[in-house]
Design a protein around this motif. Structure first.
Motif, PDB file in Angstrom:
ATOM      1  N   GLU A  21     -77.719 -27.357   3.284  1.00  0.00           N
ATOM      2  CA  GLU A  21     -76.182 -27.425   3.309  1.00  0.00           C
ATOM      3  C   GLU A  21     -75.768 -28.285   2.960  1.00  0.00           C
ATOM      4  O   GLU A  21     -74.375 -28.390   3.172  1.00  0.00           O
ATOM      5  CB  GLU A  21     -75.811 -27.473   5.740  1.00  0.00           C
ATOM      6  CG  GLU A  21     -76.397 -26.300   5.914  1.00  0.00           C
ATOM      7  CD  GLU A  21     -77.850 -25.651   6.046  1.00  0.00           C
ATOM      8  OE1 GLU A  21     -78.225 -27.066   6.389  1.00  0.00           O
ATOM      9  OE2 GLU A  21     -78.042 -24.205   6.316  1.00  0.00           O
ATOM     10  N   ARG A  22     -76.455 -29.789   3.237  1.00  0.00           N
ATOM     11  CA  ARG A  22     -75.641 -31.581   2.964  1.00  0.00           C
ATOM     12  C   ARG A  22     -76.978 -32.276   2.371  1.00  0.00           C
ATOM     13  O   ARG A  22     -78.143 -31.844   2.045  1.00  0.00           O
ATOM     14  CB  ARG A  22     -75.388 -31.587   3.932  1.00  0.00           C
ATOM     15  CG  ARG A  22     -74.633 -32.746   4.108  1.00  0.00           C
ATOM     16  CD  ARG A  22     -74.375 -33.191   5.022  1.00  0.00           C
ATOM     17  NE  ARG A  22     -73.371 -33.029   4.904  1.00  0.00           N
ATOM     18  CZ  ARG A  22     -72.064 -33.108   6.242  1.00  0.00           C
ATOM     19  NH1 ARG A  22     -72.145 -34.091   7.164  1.00  0.00           N
ATOM     20  NH2 ARG A  22     -70.530 -32.532   6.212  1.00  0.00           N
ATOM     21  N   LEU A  23     -76.069 -32.482   1.200  1.00  0.00           N
ATOM     22  CA  LEU A  23     -77.096 -33.614   0.948  1.00  0.00           C
ATOM     23  C   LEU A  23     -76.091 -35.374   1.285  1.00  0.00           C
ATOM     24  O   LEU A  23     -75.095 -35.391   1.150  1.00  0.00           O
ATOM     25  CB  LEU A  23     -77.051 -33.965  -0.818  1.00  0.00           C
ATOM     26  CG  LEU A  23     -77.870 -34.790  -1.606  1.00  0.00           C
ATOM     27  CD1 LEU A  23     -79.504 -34.155  -1.673  1.00  0.00           C
ATOM     28  CD2 LEU A  23     -77.223 -34.587  -3.119  1.00  0.00           C
ATOM     29  N   ARG A  24     -77.821 -35.929   1.553  1.00  0.00           N
ATOM     30  CA  ARG A  24     -76.766 -37.164   2.679  1.00  0.00           C
ATOM     31  C   ARG A  24     -77.687 -38.307   2.002  1.00  0.00           C
ATOM     32  O   ARG A  24     -78.452 -38.080   1.170  1.00  0.00           O
ATOM     33  CB  ARG A  24     -76.962 -37.335   4.408  1.00  0.00           C
ATOM     34  CG  ARG A  24     -76.875 -38.196   4.805  1.00  0.00           C
ATOM     35  CD  ARG A  24     -77.391 -38.617   6.342  1.00  0.00           C
ATOM     36  NE  ARG A  24     -76.753 -37.393   6.683  1.00  0.00           N
ATOM     37  CZ  ARG A  24     -76.109 -37.742   7.468  1.00  0.00           C
ATOM     38  NH1 ARG A  24     -74.915 -38.748   7.509  1.00  0.00           N
ATOM     39  NH2 ARG A  24     -74.811 -36.427   8.088  1.00  0.00           N
ATOM     40  N   ILE A  25     -77.090 -39.471   0.997  1.00  0.00           N
ATOM     41  CA  ILE A  25     -76.765 -40.637   0.307  1.00  0.00           C
ATOM     42  C   ILE A  25     -76.631 -41.292   1.109  1.00  0.00           C
ATOM     43  O   ILE A  25     -75.559 -41.776   1.636  1.00  0.00           O
ATOM     44  CB  ILE A  25     -76.635 -40.281  -1.562  1.00  0.00           C
ATOM     45  CG1 ILE A  25     -77.036 -38.881  -1.771  1.00  0.00           C
ATOM     46  CG2 ILE A  25     -77.040 -41.905  -2.143  1.00  0.00           C
ATOM     47  CD1 ILE A  25     -76.477 -39.089  -3.072  1.00  0.00           C
ATOM     48  N   GLU A  57     -76.332 -28.348  -5.082  1.00  0.00           N
ATOM     49  CA  GLU A  57     -76.997 -27.925  -5.821  1.00  0.00           C
ATOM     50  C   GLU A  57     -77.996 -29.167  -7.125  1.00  0.00           C
ATOM     51  O   GLU A  57     -77.065 -29.535  -7.397  1.00  0.00           O
ATOM     52  CB  GLU A  57     -76.566 -26.325  -6.340  1.00  0.00           C
ATOM     53  CG  GLU A  57     -76.351 -25.902  -6.028  1.00  0.00           C
ATOM     54  CD  GLU A  57     -75.172 -24.253  -6.508  1.00  0.00           C
ATOM     55  OE1 GLU A  57     -75.942 -24.468  -8.437  1.00  0.00           O
ATOM     56  OE2 GLU A  57     -74.968 -23.474  -6.594  1.00  0.00           O
ATOM     57  N   LEU A  58     -79.564 -28.925  -6.315  1.00  0.00           N
ATOM     58  CA  LEU A  58     -79.511 -29.908  -7.033  1.00  0.00           C
ATOM     59  C   LEU A  58     -80.437 -30.092  -9.029  1.00  0.00           C
ATOM     60  O   LEU A  58     -81.193 -28.597  -9.147  1.00  0.00           O
ATOM     61  CB  LEU A  58     -80.929 -30.438  -6.356  1.00  0.00           C
ATOM     62  CG  LEU A  58     -80.504 -31.801  -5.531  1.00  0.00           C
ATOM     63  CD1 LEU A  58     -79.817 -31.059  -4.048  1.00  0.00           C
ATOM     64  CD2 LEU A  58     -81.903 -32.500  -4.928  1.00  0.00           C
ATOM     65  N   ILE A  95     -67.424 -30.058  -7.234  1.00  0.00           N
ATOM     66  CA  ILE A  95     -68.033 -31.994  -7.483  1.00  0.00           C
ATOM     67  C   ILE A  95     -69.160 -31.805  -7.788  1.00  0.00           C
ATOM     68  O   ILE A  95     -69.972 -31.339  -7.643  1.00  0.00           O
ATOM     69  CB  ILE A  95     -68.002 -32.325  -6.203  1.00  0.00           C
ATOM     70  CG1 ILE A  95     -66.997 -31.894  -4.822  1.00  0.00           C
ATOM     71  CG2 ILE A  95     -68.555 -33.597  -5.735  1.00  0.00           C
ATOM     72  CD1 ILE A  95     -65.678 -32.800  -5.714  1.00  0.00           C
ATOM     73  N   ARG A  96     -69.769 -33.543  -8.469  1.00  0.00           N
ATOM     74  CA  ARG A  96     -70.490 -33.623  -9.265  1.00  0.00           C
ATOM     75  C   ARG A  96     -70.745 -34.839  -8.650  1.00  0.00           C
ATOM     76  O   ARG A  96     -69.956 -35.985  -9.242  1.00  0.00           O
ATOM     77  CB  ARG A  96     -70.858 -33.580 -10.671  1.00  0.00           C
ATOM     78  CG  ARG A  96     -72.537 -33.020 -11.407  1.00  0.00           C
ATOM     79  CD  ARG A  96     -71.579 -32.930 -12.619  1.00  0.00           C
ATOM     80  NE  ARG A  96     -73.366 -32.857 -13.946  1.00  0.00           N
ATOM     81  CZ  ARG A  96     -73.654 -34.157 -14.575  1.00  0.00           C
ATOM     82  NH1 ARG A  96     -72.986 -35.128 -13.980  1.00  0.00           N
ATOM     83  NH2 ARG A  96     -74.459 -34.290 -14.700  1.00  0.00           N
ATOM     84  N   VAL A  97     -71.835 -35.030  -8.851  1.00  0.00           N
ATOM     85  CA  VAL A  97     -72.877 -36.824  -8.347  1.00  0.00           C
ATOM     86  C   VAL A  97     -74.001 -36.721  -9.531  1.00  0.00           C
ATOM     87  O   VAL A  97     -75.215 -36.224  -8.992  1.00  0.00           O
ATOM     88  CB  VAL A  97     -72.969 -36.418  -6.453  1.00  0.00           C
ATOM     89  CG1 VAL A  97     -73.950 -38.137  -6.538  1.00  0.00           C
ATOM     90  CG2 VAL A  97     -72.036 -36.225  -6.332  1.00  0.00           C
ATOM     91  N   GLU A  98     -74.103 -38.213 -10.272  1.00  0.00           N
ATOM     92  CA  GLU A  98     -75.062 -37.528 -11.271  1.00  0.00           C
ATOM     93  C   GLU A  98     -74.878 -39.840 -10.942  1.00  0.00           C
ATOM     94  O   GLU A  98     -74.428 -40.828 -10.813  1.00  0.00           O
ATOM     95  CB  GLU A  98     -74.526 -37.985 -12.410  1.00  0.00           C
ATOM     96  CG  GLU A  98     -76.185 -37.950 -13.209  1.00  0.00           C
ATOM     97  CD  GLU A  98     -75.802 -37.590 -14.838  1.00  0.00           C
ATOM     98  OE1 GLU A  98     -76.032 -38.343 -15.675  1.00  0.00           O
ATOM     99  OE2 GLU A  98     -74.928 -36.967 -15.421  1.00  0.00           O
ATOM    100  N   LEU A  99     -76.327 -39.994 -10.080  1.00  0.00           N
ATOM    101  CA  LEU A  99     -76.153 -41.558 -10.027  1.00  0.00           C
ATOM    102  C   LEU A  99     -77.759 -42.669 -11.074  1.00  0.00           C
ATOM    103  O   LEU A  99     -79.191 -41.095 -11.149  1.00  0.00           O
ATOM    104  CB  LEU A  99     -77.435 -41.868  -8.759  1.00  0.00           C
ATOM    105  CG  LEU A  99     -75.919 -41.814  -7.630  1.00  0.00           C
ATOM    106  CD1 LEU A  99     -76.334 -41.492  -5.719  1.00  0.00           C
ATOM    107  CD2 LEU A  99     -74.977 -42.091  -7.669  1.00  0.00           C
ATOM    108  N   ALA A 110     -76.667 -33.653  -9.059  1.00  0.00           N
ATOM    109  CA  ALA A 110     -75.815 -32.373  -8.081  1.00  0.00           C
ATOM    110  C   ALA A 110     -74.578 -32.494  -7.937  1.00  0.00           C
ATOM    111  O   ALA A 110     -74.152 -33.023  -8.017  1.00  0.00           O
ATOM    112  CB  ALA A 110     -76.554 -33.111  -6.450  1.00  0.00           C
ATOM    113  N   SER A 111     -74.951 -30.978  -7.628  1.00  0.00           N
ATOM    114  CA  SER A 111     -73.003 -30.352  -7.500  1.00  0.00           C
ATOM    115  C   SER A 111     -73.007 -29.938  -6.623  1.00  0.00           C
ATOM    116  O   SER A 111     -74.109 -29.322  -5.479  1.00  0.00           O
ATOM    117  CB  SER A 111     -73.237 -29.278  -8.881  1.00  0.00           C
ATOM    118  OG  SER A 111     -73.812 -28.299  -8.563  1.00  0.00           O
TER     119      SER A 111
END
Length: 132
Positions: A21-25, A57-58, A95-99, A110-111
């Protein structure tokens, strides 16, 4: 203050938690730049907070913390925030996150369907930033 943003470079991530359900950074020390219209100076602060990504989705494994961030991109529909996260941030859509991290740690990519930034406690002042 007229605008605030998290500077990804030198921000510290304590942990990254992933469920369906969730990615928490979790930022244990998010570096914040605050600016005011008409002022030549900026101020540097730090604060804790969580960057939340719904239905993640990773593209690869979740790196283990603690981590020192080196930069990255937050894609929010048609906008890309490079090496920073605007404060506040809450959005739905593509949404997309790239760290990127310091050292040999692989990138986090991840998106998801929504993103939100939850800041905790009170920002702590560090110093003024003056153009030399």
């Amino acid at each position: 203050m007229d605008s605030s943003s998290i500077q990804l470079a030198d921000s510290h991530i304590d942990s990254i938690e992933h469920t369906a359900e969730r990615l928490r950074i979790h930022f244990s020390r998010a570096v914040i730049i605050k600016t005011m219209t008409g002022s030549a100076e900026k101020t540097l602060w730090w604060q804790t907070g969580d960057l939340l990504l719904d239905a993640p989705e990773l593209d690869g494994p979740v790196p283990e913390g603690p981590l020192a961030c080196a930069g990255g991109d937050i894609d929010d529909n048609i906008y890309t925030y490079r090496d920073m996260i605007p404060l506040p941030l809450s959005s739905r859509g593509a949404i997309r996150v790239e760290l990127h991290f310091q050292g040999e740690t692989p990138d986090l990519v991840a998106s998801g369907s929504a993103i939100e930034l939850e800041m905790h406690d009170v920002p702590k002042y560090q110093r003024h930033i003056r153009d030399e």
